[in-house]
Write a protein that holds these residues in place. Structure first.
Motif, mmCIF file in Angstrom:
data_model
loop_
_atom_site.group_PDB
_atom_site.id
_atom_site.type_symbol
_atom_site.label_atom_id
_atom_site.label_comp_id
_atom_site.label_asym_id
_atom_site.label_seq_id
_atom_site.Cartn_x
_atom_site.Cartn_y
_atom_site.Cartn_z
ATOM 1 N N ASN A 181 -5.276 5.111 -0.611
ATOM 2 C CA ASN A 181 -3.909 5.567 -0.763
ATOM 3 C C ASN A 181 -3.622 5.975 -2.199
ATOM 4 O O ASN A 181 -2.981 6.976 -2.475
ATOM 5 C CB ASN A 181 -2.945 4.473 -0.313
ATOM 6 N N MET B 220 -5.792 0.339 -0.211
ATOM 7 C CA MET B 220 -5.101 0.556 -1.480
ATOM 8 C C MET B 220 -5.803 1.647 -2.283
ATOM 9 O O MET B 220 -5.160 2.541 -2.824
ATOM 10 C CB MET B 220 -5.048 -0.735 -2.298
ATOM 11 N N LEU C 202 -8.002 -4.185 3.042
ATOM 12 C CA LEU C 202 -6.793 -3.926 2.263
ATOM 13 C C LEU C 202 -7.140 -3.252 0.946
ATOM 14 O O LEU C 202 -6.502 -2.285 0.537
ATOM 15 C CB LEU C 202 -6.015 -5.216 1.995
ATOM 16 N N THR D 11 0.830 -1.204 0.000
ATOM 17 C CA THR D 11 0.000 0.000 0.000
ATOM 18 C C THR D 11 0.865 1.255 0.000
ATOM 19 O O THR D 11 0.574 2.216 -0.709
ATOM 20 C CB THR D 11 -0.944 -0.007 1.228
#
Length: 172
Positions: free
Chosen positions: A167, A164, A160, A126
């Motif tokens: 970000n 991702m 997650l 990430t």
């Protein structure tokens, strides 16, 4: 009179001299006398661009465009991905380093059917997705794509995927 001979196309003169080139020549300004595929030989070339024959459509047509079905990119060459990540990582300031490469190799192993992705590897992936320059990001995106394809089997949970996406969106 002899007139002025146009060296650009070997054509006739401006001052009434005519002739000039001899044989068949194409006028680069109008396309007169230019070769047109499928039109055959035309002495003198006609009277300009409007007299040129229409292009002949190819018999095969467009083979791949437009796509009528979805393509899946569900395979990857992990050795090549890791090699490119290592190459690009060495060019960065600060460089990715052996520890970073090892963590991304863990991501590749998870994407290639190995054990589920460890939390520290997910965090590193990430971080790389959010910090690397866009022109160096494609091997990391390939890795993330393969992880996403394996989904829960690779340990890629919704959290997650959301991290991702957040970000990546923040860095764009």
């Amino acid at each position: 009179g002899a007139g002025y001979n146009r060296p650009a196309d070997g054509g006739g003169g401006f001052g009434g001299g005519g002739g000039g080139g001899g044989g068949v020549s194409a006028d680069p300004y109008t396309g007169s006398g230019a070769y047109v595929p499928g039109a055959g030989y035309q002495p003198g070339g006609g009277g300009g661009a409007s007299a040129a024959a229409a292009p002949v459509p190819s018999k095969g047509g467009l083979k791949f465009i437009p796509m009528k079905q979805c393509l899946f990119f569900d395979a990857a060459k992990f050795e090549g991905i890791l090699k490119k990540i290592s190459e690009f990582g060495a060019e960065l300031v600060p460089p990715l380093g052996p520890e970073g490469e090892a963590v991304l190799a863990e991501c590749a192993a998870a994407a290639n059917g190995g054990a589920a992705l460890a939390p520290h590897a997910a965090a590193a992936l990430t971080s790389v997705l959010g910090s690397w320059p866009a022109d160096k990001l494609f091997p990391v995106l390939d890795l993330a794509r393969m992880l996403a394809l394996r989904g829960a089997a690779a340990g890629v949970a919704g959290e997650l995927a959301a991290a991702m996406a957040a970000n990546f969106t923040a860095s764009s």
